[in-house]
Scaffold this active site. Structure first.
Site, mmCIF file in Angstrom:
data_model
loop_
_atom_site.group_PDB
_atom_site.id
_atom_site.type_symbol
_atom_site.label_atom_id
_atom_site.label_comp_id
_atom_site.label_asym_id
_atom_site.label_seq_id
_atom_site.Cartn_x
_atom_site.Cartn_y
_atom_site.Cartn_z
ATOM 1 N N GLY A 513 -11.157 15.914 -47.859
ATOM 2 C CA GLY A 513 -10.571 14.951 -48.785
ATOM 3 C C GLY A 513 -10.513 13.570 -48.167
ATOM 4 C CG PHE A 517 -3.917 8.360 -42.313
ATOM 5 C CD1 PHE A 517 -2.795 7.817 -41.715
ATOM 6 C CD2 PHE A 517 -4.889 8.958 -41.513
ATOM 7 C CE1 PHE A 517 -2.636 7.865 -40.344
ATOM 8 C CE2 PHE A 517 -4.724 8.996 -40.141
ATOM 9 C CZ PHE A 517 -3.597 8.448 -39.551
ATOM 10 C CE LYS A 534 -3.408 12.216 -43.754
ATOM 11 N NZ LYS A 534 -2.029 12.617 -44.059
ATOM 12 C CG ASP A 630 2.641 10.972 -53.150
ATOM 13 O OD1 ASP A 630 2.726 11.008 -54.399
ATOM 14 O OD2 ASP A 630 1.593 10.665 -52.559
#
Ligand code: NAG
Ligand code: NAG
Ligand code: NAG
Ligand code: NAG
Ligand code: NAG
Ligand code: NAG
Ligand code: NAG
Ligand code: NAG
Ligand code: NAG
Ligand code: NAG
Ligand code: NAG
Length: 843
Positions: A513, A517, A534, A630
């Site tokens: 994904g 960030f 990430k 979120d």
């Protein structure tokens, strides 16, 4: 964020010296020079010239300009004069701080005009304005006012080096202000003593009281604008207050003939005031003896300081003018002869009284009239009526500062200086929301406050209001103190080459994904452990220190239902976070938009329960609660066993400290999940997460996106759409057809009620995550028992309806246990407590 109070450096020394020089020069020329002279145009972006005065923006220093973006109203259409054309709107208690260089009386002036704004109805805004000592306005609103703008002037004896002006919105409201003045007043202007009427006595102690100018009139003369008054006062014409209009006629002379003598200066009143007067109408023609009377509406709860200004500009010779003066029918000045007092014509004179409103009415009367024994003309040149603060030190209502806003009153005492209010945007609309994912450099106002703007409104709860998606650790100070309460491991530190190996050099085919960030890759560590990697965008603004704080925060959070951080890599200015790999991906992909098998009702409930546990832990598990901000179905990830874990703390924020009820922040989050109250007021509480979770629940039940613009208008937003059906008790009409006939009606009912409460308009009406968790457990239990038993048996008929609120005490005990144990044990605890519930089958 620190502000040195009372700090004294060379520049301020120089400023004071300069001021003293000017003062000495000005004394000789007779002009008063206000040492403190703040004229602020609130919310304005530029200097505003209004009625002969120049107001500067209340946000001048460029270092803080960003804070002020989107927090102002600016509308010229409804504003009566330029100073009313902009305003600053506050959604929470906020404070202006003024450095005071000369203690003593100051004018504090407020300009208020409820400008129109798309999201806030300033006309119905209700708020309270106080200084540290006095209440100026209490629960004030324009709702009830006949005017569409308001000017307020107060006279306050400032006895410290700082004057704080606090604006506190009432319940669910906002406060606003268009302009503020804080201006030094000559000490001589208001004496400590005056003659009280009824009974006649000397009143002492005025210097300890606050005054509010309610009327200031230039009898028989034009309006005097602030720019033409040495003290920036405005004087109205008196005509509209005359009891009988033709009882008086105006009279004026050239102002230059006014001779100021001892005790009276242009600061008392400008010569324009003394050069005009009302005198008796046709007094020389008609022999009738009568009074000129002015009538004023006042608040009978207060006492008033009444100042009468006289100057014999009508007589040709001394001692021609002898008349009576009445205040509330009390003969205050019998057979008064101005020239006898002044020794000369055209010399100003004034007299002060203290009076109530007349006996049980809300009027105050002032009359001048003929003395029967000595009929002559009667005049009045000027009149000031000031409300005196009452025993509660209030000018509006009976509540004292301490009674009204203890929290604010307390904060001001902490000389740390983090006490100045936060100005929160009102134009935070969709545009800003769209902005959320863009990089917005958060202003760090640990920069010293520019000396030249000591009145700035600064945020109360830190400064990262414009925190971006990238700036993961949001409130740095909050986070730091949270971390210091117990740092666990920082997780594993990976070398960059290890990361390269794990991700096959960031192979795009391993991409899971892309977020704000950076990108997220699937990786495999040497030991075979699957991870999600990430990688922060190297060009992002996020600094190294913040990156580390983020790691600390995330690594501190360990819970079965939170995606855990395995480690990080900060080599070569890389910003890489390594998380546990969630094999089944986001919850959303199991609900719609993919060909994955639909989840059973029980699976859905278990997933919701898992996610609720994760959020409950965030809210209550640590010393300082954490608000996720979120919550949505893409941020609830499922592992290989479909165990739900909350992920992506990219927007999370440490919650309010104990003595606060919310943190204020620019609105962030995702469309469709956004708490409407948070959106309106930018006040973030755990209940904002609860709202978002309510949306998730509806999404889980209906298997459709939170927002689907392709649907008919009333169906676009799932929260609105499903709430409509829930209120009708017909949620089964819109639920995922796959579930039809497979849900126990009691379970569905409980689930629907829970979601409904989560989606309540106001945060206070929403349950805590603990309550939500409880009710979902209950819904699951209903489902499980019905699956075991005869599906036809509608067991709900036998179950006492458990209200969310009633669960509160038990839930508290749960959260205490939670805060003691971070990891697994809460499952056992919860079921232990849960087992106290009556098993529906057992009844
Ligand atoms: C109000 O907005 C207009 C246009 O956006 C701008 O030109 C004007 O300077 C603003 N006025 C104030 C007082 O900020
Ligand atoms: C605004 O007013 C202040 C004070 O009168 C003055 O110092 C400043 O130069 C003005 N700024 C502008 C942009 O006119
Ligand atoms: C405002 O009104 C509420 C309720 O009417 C009251 O409790 C509160 O004390 C009032 N505040 C002030 C400052 O008068
Ligand atoms: C509004 O004004 C009316 C009459 O002046 C008064 O009776 C009423 O109590 C006021 N309402 C509020 C909320 O102050
Ligand atoms: C403020 O909110 C509380 C809690 O909802 C309520 O009890 C109180 O009456 C409200 N006060 C006002 C002035 O609306
Ligand atoms: C202000 O208050 C102080 C302390 O009470 C007093 O000494 C001083 O005279 C007062 N000044 C005026 C102008 O009333
Ligand atoms: C004074 O009276 C005259 C005649 O009544 C009127 O035209 C004029 O406007 C008045 N001036 C003021 C300042 O009220
Ligand atoms: C205010 O001052 C200006 C300039 O000195 C003068 O033209 C004007 O007449 C004055 N107005 C009043 C009401 O004093
Ligand atoms: C003027 O007003 C006072 C107080 O109301 C009253 O006592 C007095 O008789 C009045 N004088 C005349 C001449 O009407
Ligand atoms: C104001 O009225 C109250 C009671 O009505 C009285 O006790 C008090 O002395 C009055 N004060 C003045 C200054 O008239
Ligand atoms: C003043 O109050 C008294 C007693 O409360 C009452 O009898 C009288 O009518 C009132 N007067 C007026 C003018 O309201």
């Amino acid at each position: 964020m620190e502000m040195k109070l009372g700090s004294f450096d060379l520049s301020s020394m120089a400023r004071i010296l300069l001021v003293l020089c000017v003062l000495m020069v000005s004394k000789s020329t007779g002009t008063f020079f206000p040492i403190d002279n703040y004229l602020l145009a609130c919310g304005s972006s530029q200097n505003v010239s209004s009625q002969g005065q120049v107001f500067v923006p209340d946000s001048s220093p460029s270092s803080l300009l960003q804070l002020n973006k989107g927090i102002t109203v600016n509308s010229s259409s409804t504003a009566p004069s330029p100073i009313y054309q902009s305003a600053r709107v506050f959604t929470e208690s906020s404070t202006y701080k003024f450095d005071i260089n000369q203690k003593g009386r100051h004018f504090v002036r407020l300009y208020l005009c409820p400008l129109s704004h798309p999201s806030y109805n300033l006309k119905s805004a209700t708020f309270t304005v106080i200084t540290d000592e006095f209440v100026l306005l209490s629960n004030f609103t324009f709702k009830n006012q006949t005017t569409n703008y308001l000017f307020k002037e107060y006279l306050i004896n400032v006895t410290s080096d700082t004057l704080y002006l606090h604006f506190a919105p009432s319940n669910n409201s906002v406060s606003f202000v268009n302009g503020i003045e804080v201006v030094s007043v000559p000490d001589e202007l208001i004496p400590d003593q005056a003659l009280a009427l009824n009974p006649f006595t000397s009143f002492n102690g005025l210097s300890g009281l606050a005054l509010e100018t309610v009327f200031r009139l230039n009898m028989g003369g034009p309006i005097i604008i602030p720019g033409n008054d040495t003290l920036g006062r405005r004087w109205e014409n008196d005509r509209s207050y005359l009891h009988v209009k033709n009882s008086a006629q105006n009279y004026s002379v050239n102002p230059s003939i006014i001779k100021y003598q001892t005790g009276v200066t242009p600061e008392t009143a400008p010569n324009w005031v003394y050069a005009t007067a009302e005198r008796m109408g046709d007094a020389n023609v008609v022999n009738d003896i009568f009074n000129i009377t002015w009538v004023f509406t006042v608040d009978p709860e207060f006492m008033y300081f009444v100042r009468l200004h006289f100057c014999d500009i009508v007589s040709k010779a001394m001692n021609e003018l002898i008349f009576n003066v009445y205040v509330n029918s009390v003969l205050a000045m019998p057979s008064f002869d101005i020239s006898e007092k002044t020794g000369s014509l055209n010399v100003p004179y004034f007299k002060d009284f203290i009076s109530n409103s007349s006996t049980n009415s809300s009027f105050l009367y002032v009359s001048v009239g003929q003395d029967k024994s000595n009929p002559s003309d009667a005049i009045l040149n000027g009149l000031e009526i000031m409300k005196m603060s009452n025993e509660a030190k209030s000018l509006d209502g009976k509540f004292s500062v301490d009674g009204i806003l203890p929290s604010i009153a307390k904060k001001k005492n902490s000389k740390v200086g983090i006490l100045v209010g936060s100005a929160i945007g009102v134009t935070v609309a969709l545009a800003l929301l769209a902005f959320c994912y863009c990089c917005f450099v958060a202003p760090r106002s640990s920069k010293p406050r520019p000396k030249s703007h000591p009145w700035l409104a600064l945020p109360l709860y830190g400064n990262s209001q414009t925190m971006s998606k990238v700036s993961t650790t949001s409130q740095k100070s909050g986070t730091a103190s949270f971390i210091s309460s117990g740092v666990s491991s920082l997780g594993r530190s990976f070398t960059f080459s290890e990361i390269m190996d794990a991700t096959n050099k960031f192979d795009e085919s391993l991409l899971l994904g892309v977020g704000g960030f950076g990108k997220v890759y699937k990786g495999t560590l040497e030991d075979g452990l699957k991870v999600a990697v990430k990688r922060g965008n190297p060009r992002s603004e996020q600094g190294m220190a913040e990156f580390q704080t983020e790691i600390q925060m995330l690594s501190k959070l360990r819970h079965r239902h939170l995606v855990s951080l395995i480690g990080y890599c900060d080599e070569r200015s890389e910003m890489i976070l390594v998380y546990e790999y969630m094999a089944n991906g986001p919850l959303r992909s199991h609900l719609y938009g993919t060909d994955l098998l639909p989840l059973s009702w029980k699976q859905r409930l278990e997933i919701c329960i898992g996610a609720a546990r994760g959020l409950h832990y965030l809210h209550t598990g640590a010393a300082q609660s954490i608000i996720h901000r979120d919550v949505k179905t893409t941020n609830i990830l499922l592992d290989e066993n479909l165990v739900a874990k909350v992920a992506d703390f990219g927007l999370s924020k440490t919650g309010p400290a104990l003595d606060q009820t919310h943190v204020s922040t620019a609105v962030k989050g995702s469309f469709g999940y956004l708490d409407p109250e948070y959106f309106r007021r930018q006040q973030l509480t755990e209940k904002s997460d609860v709202y978002s979770f309510g949306v998730v629940l509806m999404e889980v039940l209906c298997s459709r996106p939170a927002l689907n613009p392709g649907l008919p208008r009333e169906q676009v937003n799932i929260a609105e759409w499903a709430m409509g059906w829930q209120r009708k008790g017909m949620l089964d009409h819109i639920m995922d057809p796959f579930l039809a006939g497979k849900i126990n009606p009691g379970s569905l009912k409980k689930f629907g009620e829970t979601a409904e409460k989560c989606l309540a308009e106001y945060g206070v009406d929403r349950p805590t995550m603990g309550d939500v968790l409880w009710n979902l457990e209950y819904a699951l239990q209903l489902q499980e028992t019905s699956e075991v038993a005869d599906p036809e048996d509608n067991s709900t008929n036998h179950i006492a309806d458990i209200q969310l609120g009633q669960l509160q005490p038990i839930d508290n005990s749960m959260s205490i246990i939670h805060s003691g144990a971070d990891d697994e044990p809460e499952d056992a605890t919860t079921s232990a407590v849960f087992s106290q519930l009556v098993n529906p089958r057992g009844r």
